[in-house]
Structure formats: C-alpha cells, structure tokens
Design a protein around this motif. Structure first.
Motif, PDB file in Angstrom:
ATOM      1  N   MET A 125      13.592  32.289  74.550  1.00  0.00           N
ATOM      2  CA  MET A 125      13.994  31.784  73.255  1.00  0.00           C
ATOM      3  C   MET A 125      12.960  30.765  72.760  1.00  0.00           C
ATOM      4  O   MET A 125      12.410  30.000  73.530  1.00  0.00           O
ATOM      5  CB  MET A 125      15.373  31.127  73.364  1.00  0.00           C
ATOM      6  CG  MET A 125      15.909  30.657  72.023  1.00  0.00           C
ATOM      7  SD  MET A 125      17.675  30.345  72.015  1.00  0.00           S
ATOM      8  CE  MET A 125      17.730  28.716  72.714  1.00  0.00           C
ATOM      9  N   ARG A 126      12.734  30.775  71.468  1.00  0.00           N
ATOM     10  CA  ARG A 126      11.811  29.805  70.858  1.00  0.00           C
ATOM     11  C   ARG A 126      12.632  28.599  70.410  1.00  0.00           C
ATOM     12  O   ARG A 126      13.648  28.755  69.730  1.00  0.00           O
ATOM     13  CB  ARG A 126      11.079  30.447  69.702  1.00  0.00           C
ATOM     14  CG  ARG A 126      10.153  31.577  70.180  1.00  0.00           C
ATOM     15  CD  ARG A 126       9.555  32.369  69.060  1.00  0.00           C
ATOM     16  NE  ARG A 126       8.646  31.611  68.221  1.00  0.00           N
ATOM     17  CZ  ARG A 126       7.389  31.309  68.539  1.00  0.00           C
ATOM     18  NH1 ARG A 126       6.884  31.690  69.682  1.00  0.00           N
ATOM     19  NH2 ARG A 126       6.636  30.629  67.708  1.00  0.00           N
ATOM     20  N   VAL A 127      12.193  27.413  70.811  1.00  0.00           N
ATOM     21  CA  VAL A 127      12.915  26.177  70.521  1.00  0.00           C
ATOM     22  C   VAL A 127      12.026  25.291  69.660  1.00  0.00           C
ATOM     23  O   VAL A 127      10.890  24.980  70.041  1.00  0.00           O
ATOM     24  CB  VAL A 127      13.291  25.449  71.837  1.00  0.00           C
ATOM     25  CG1 VAL A 127      14.007  24.146  71.542  1.00  0.00           C
ATOM     26  CG2 VAL A 127      14.134  26.352  72.729  1.00  0.00           C
ATOM     27  N   ASN A 128      12.528  24.878  68.492  1.00  0.00           N
ATOM     28  CA  ASN A 128      11.758  24.010  67.591  1.00  0.00           C
ATOM     29  C   ASN A 128      11.775  22.574  68.099  1.00  0.00           C
ATOM     30  O   ASN A 128      12.835  22.013  68.392  1.00  0.00           O
ATOM     31  CB  ASN A 128      12.325  24.071  66.171  1.00  0.00           C
ATOM     32  CG  ASN A 128      12.036  25.392  65.513  1.00  0.00           C
ATOM     33  OD1 ASN A 128      10.988  25.981  65.715  1.00  0.00           O
ATOM     34  ND2 ASN A 128      12.979  25.880  64.725  1.00  0.00           N
ATOM     35  N   CYS A 129      10.575  21.994  68.179  1.00  0.00           N
ATOM     36  CA  CYS A 129      10.395  20.633  68.674  1.00  0.00           C
ATOM     37  C   CYS A 129       9.431  19.889  67.751  1.00  0.00           C
ATOM     38  O   CYS A 129       8.720  20.501  66.951  1.00  0.00           O
ATOM     39  CB  CYS A 129       9.816  20.646  70.088  1.00  0.00           C
ATOM     40  SG  CYS A 129      10.795  21.544  71.297  1.00  0.00           S
ATOM     41  N   VAL A 130       9.418  18.569  67.885  1.00  0.00           N
ATOM     42  CA  VAL A 130       8.521  17.727  67.092  1.00  0.00           C
ATOM     43  C   VAL A 130       7.891  16.666  67.985  1.00  0.00           C
ATOM     44  O   VAL A 130       8.442  16.310  69.018  1.00  0.00           O
ATOM     45  CB  VAL A 130       9.272  17.033  65.918  1.00  0.00           C
ATOM     46  CG1 VAL A 130       9.635  18.027  64.839  1.00  0.00           C
ATOM     47  CG2 VAL A 130      10.515  16.307  66.419  1.00  0.00           C
ATOM     48  N   GLY A 131       6.719  16.174  67.566  1.00  0.00           N
ATOM     49  CA  GLY A 131       6.048  15.091  68.259  1.00  0.00           C
ATOM     50  C   GLY A 131       5.422  14.146  67.247  1.00  0.00           C
ATOM     51  O   GLY A 131       5.093  14.549  66.128  1.00  0.00           O
ATOM     52  N   ALA A 132       5.271  12.868  67.650  1.00  0.00           N
ATOM     53  CA  ALA A 132       4.740  11.838  66.757  1.00  0.00           C
ATOM     54  C   ALA A 132       3.422  11.292  67.281  1.00  0.00           C
ATOM     55  O   ALA A 132       3.337  10.846  68.429  1.00  0.00           O
ATOM     56  CB  ALA A 132       5.740  10.692  66.600  1.00  0.00           C
ATOM     57  N   ILE A 133       2.404  11.340  66.434  1.00  0.00           N
ATOM     58  CA  ILE A 133       1.094  10.766  66.732  1.00  0.00           C
ATOM     59  C   ILE A 133       1.056   9.428  65.989  1.00  0.00           C
ATOM     60  O   ILE A 133       0.954   9.395  64.764  1.00  0.00           O
ATOM     61  CB  ILE A 133      -0.024  11.710  66.272  1.00  0.00           C
ATOM     62  CG1 ILE A 133       0.100  13.054  67.003  1.00  0.00           C
ATOM     63  CG2 ILE A 133      -1.392  11.070  66.488  1.00  0.00           C
ATOM     64  CD1 ILE A 133      -0.747  14.161  66.417  1.00  0.00           C
ATOM     65  N   ILE A 134       1.177   8.344  66.757  1.00  0.00           N
ATOM     66  CA  ILE A 134       1.339   7.005  66.182  1.00  0.00           C
ATOM     67  C   ILE A 134       0.215   6.100  66.675  1.00  0.00           C
ATOM     68  O   ILE A 134      -0.005   5.993  67.890  1.00  0.00           O
ATOM     69  CB  ILE A 134       2.696   6.394  66.597  1.00  0.00           C
ATOM     70  CG1 ILE A 134       3.849   7.327  66.225  1.00  0.00           C
ATOM     71  CG2 ILE A 134       2.877   5.014  65.981  1.00  0.00           C
ATOM     72  CD1 ILE A 134       5.183   6.933  66.849  1.00  0.00           C
ATOM     73  N   PHE A 135      -0.468   5.434  65.750  1.00  0.00           N
ATOM     74  CA  PHE A 135      -1.515   4.482  66.096  1.00  0.00           C
ATOM     75  C   PHE A 135      -1.096   3.077  65.697  1.00  0.00           C
ATOM     76  O   PHE A 135      -0.374   2.894  64.717  1.00  0.00           O
ATOM     77  CB  PHE A 135      -2.827   4.831  65.380  1.00  0.00           C
ATOM     78  CG  PHE A 135      -3.441   6.120  65.850  1.00  0.00           C
ATOM     79  CD1 PHE A 135      -4.235   6.141  66.983  1.00  0.00           C
ATOM     80  CD2 PHE A 135      -3.207   7.306  65.178  1.00  0.00           C
ATOM     81  CE1 PHE A 135      -4.795   7.327  67.431  1.00  0.00           C
ATOM     82  CE2 PHE A 135      -3.757   8.497  65.616  1.00  0.00           C
ATOM     83  CZ  PHE A 135      -4.555   8.507  66.752  1.00  0.00           C
ATOM     84  N   ASP A 136      -1.573   2.077  66.458  1.00  0.00           N
ATOM     85  CA  ASP A 136      -1.350   0.685  66.069  1.00  0.00           C
ATOM     86  C   ASP A 136      -2.558   0.179  65.286  1.00  0.00           C
ATOM     87  O   ASP A 136      -3.501   0.933  65.021  1.00  0.00           O
ATOM     88  CB  ASP A 136      -1.034  -0.188  67.293  1.00  0.00           C
ATOM     89  CG  ASP A 136      -2.204  -0.397  68.245  1.00  0.00           C
ATOM     90  OD1 ASP A 136      -3.330   0.106  67.982  1.00  0.00           O
ATOM     91  OD2 ASP A 136      -2.004  -1.076  69.267  1.00  0.00           O
ATOM     92  N   ALA A 137      -2.547  -1.089  64.917  1.00  0.00           N
ATOM     93  CA  ALA A 137      -3.618  -1.675  64.105  1.00  0.00           C
ATOM     94  C   ALA A 137      -4.957  -1.695  64.844  1.00  0.00           C
ATOM     95  O   ALA A 137      -6.010  -1.788  64.224  1.00  0.00           O
ATOM     96  CB  ALA A 137      -3.235  -3.091  63.676  1.00  0.00           C
ATOM     97  N   SER A 138      -4.928  -1.583  66.175  1.00  0.00           N
ATOM     98  CA  SER A 138      -6.150  -1.556  66.981  1.00  0.00           C
ATOM     99  C   SER A 138      -6.598  -0.133  67.288  1.00  0.00           C
ATOM    100  O   SER A 138      -7.423   0.077  68.170  1.00  0.00           O
ATOM    101  CB  SER A 138      -5.932  -2.315  68.299  1.00  0.00           C
ATOM    102  OG  SER A 138      -5.598  -3.661  68.043  1.00  0.00           O
TER     103      SER A 138
END
Length: 131
Positions: A1-14
C-alpha cells in the motif's frame, strides 16, 4: 500500500538544519527531518504542522515543496514523502512523540551523523543543504 507522508526542511538563523533522531521504526536511531504519515483527510500542510509540533514542539509556517521521495515502510508499505521547506514561527526545539532527540545541524554534522537512507542525497538533489 502507498502511504502519504510529509517532511519538514527547517533552517535556523545560522543556516543549520533541524534533525530528529528516530525513536521508532522505520529508521530507529537514525537522524532525519521531522515528519510522518498523514491522517485520513489531512492536507500536507496540516499534517506537517502537526508532525513538527508533536516531534519538536515547534510551530512552523509551511513553504514550497522541495521534493518527493518514496521509501520502504512498515509491513511492505511504500511511504510517498512530500518534503517541504518550513519556517519556525514559535517555540524551542524539544524532542517529543516518536523523536528520541532533536538538534540543529550544520553541513559537517550531516556527514558525521547516521542519517535516514537517501536523506543527504535528496537534500543535495533539491539544493537545500546547510552551507
């Protein structure tokens, strides 16, 4: 089965990338970006905000889609993961839910830490690596 997922690419000020250490399979003990499976009827943006909050205690604003990957999931499932750029709007990172740890990482950390399969290559392909 194909399962929909998400991911977050998050950077800080540095220009450091936020990674979580997976506390559960798949990828137990490996470092990855925050994210997970969507719940029924949930949009990518709503699911991503929920997952980031659960895993890191951060509230984020969702930006553009960086890319999509497919990875083997549990029980023979295929995870179809849509990874988005995101910006922190509130909070301080604290590991929660299925994240065993959370930290900001520079480019040097990405070559030293045990990362989820394909993460570094995908970030390179999408031109979203820390400098």
């Amino acid at each position: 089965m194909r399962v929909n997922c998400v991911g977050a690419i998050i950077f800080d000020a540095s220009d450091r990338l936020l990674l979580i250490k997976r506390g559960r399979p798949p990828g137990l003990g490996l470092w990855s970006i925050p994210g997970g499976r969507l719940e029924p009827g949930e949009t990518d943006a709503d699911g991503l905000r929920r997952e980031v909050l659960e895993e890191t205690a951060l509230r984020v604003e969702i930006g553009r889609l960086a890319g999509t990957v497919e990875r083997p999931g549990l029980g023979g499932d295929t995870y179809v993961i849509h990874d988005y750029l995101a910006t922190v709007v509130a909070g301080v990172p604290v590991a929660g839910d299925d994240a065993a740890d959370v930290r900001w990482c520079d480019a040097g950390d990405l070559v030293r830490l045990p990362l989820s399969e394909g993460l570094l290559e995908s970030l390179k392909d999408w031109n979203v690596l820390p400098h």
